[in-house]
Design a protein around this motif. Sequence first.
Motif, PDB file in Angstrom:
ATOM      1  N   SER A  36      45.611  44.998  40.677  1.00 15.38           N
ATOM      2  CA  SER A  36      44.859  44.382  41.755  1.00 15.38           C
ATOM      3  C   SER A  36      45.056  42.878  41.725  1.00 15.38           C
ATOM      4  N   ILE A  62      43.128  39.268  42.116  1.00  9.88           N
ATOM      5  CA  ILE A  62      41.772  38.719  42.033  1.00  9.88           C
ATOM      6  C   ILE A  62      41.840  37.217  42.285  1.00  9.88           C
ATOM      7  N   ARG A  84      40.104  43.785  34.931  1.00  6.55           N
ATOM      8  CA  ARG A  84      39.483  42.951  35.970  1.00  6.55           C
ATOM      9  C   ARG A  84      38.283  42.193  35.414  1.00  6.55           C
TER      10      ARG A  84
END
Length: 126
Positions: free
Chosen positions: A10, A12, A36
């Motif tokens: 992902s 961020i 994360r």
Amino acid sequence: AVVSTQSTGSAIKTGQNAKNPVYVSEGHGVTLETARQIVIATAKIYRIPEPTRLADQLSRKAIREGKEQRNDSKRNGTPNRGQKRNGSSNKGQQRNGDGNQSNGNPNGISNGECKQKGRGRGSRKG
């Protein structure tokens, strides 16, 4: 072809004014969610998480110091790896039966003698 719908990474944004995101992915024994959380917890001051930032600084410092040491050794005349103190190397030379070094020419003729007689590297007999 099988297409996976499972997310393995992902992006961020670690700050409100951050232009570029930090890309995070799962790793050995670390889920994507844990990765994360680690990034969010450790990227308080800078965009890059603090452990990554410190590792980068230390590696760059080690590279700079290694270059400085090589430059110092060149200035002081200390030999580098694979190099004799006088700057010549053993590359292409062999030891003959009596322990003396030979450059591989037949009949024990040195490079200088071969060049004088027209039998140096690249010369043709004919």
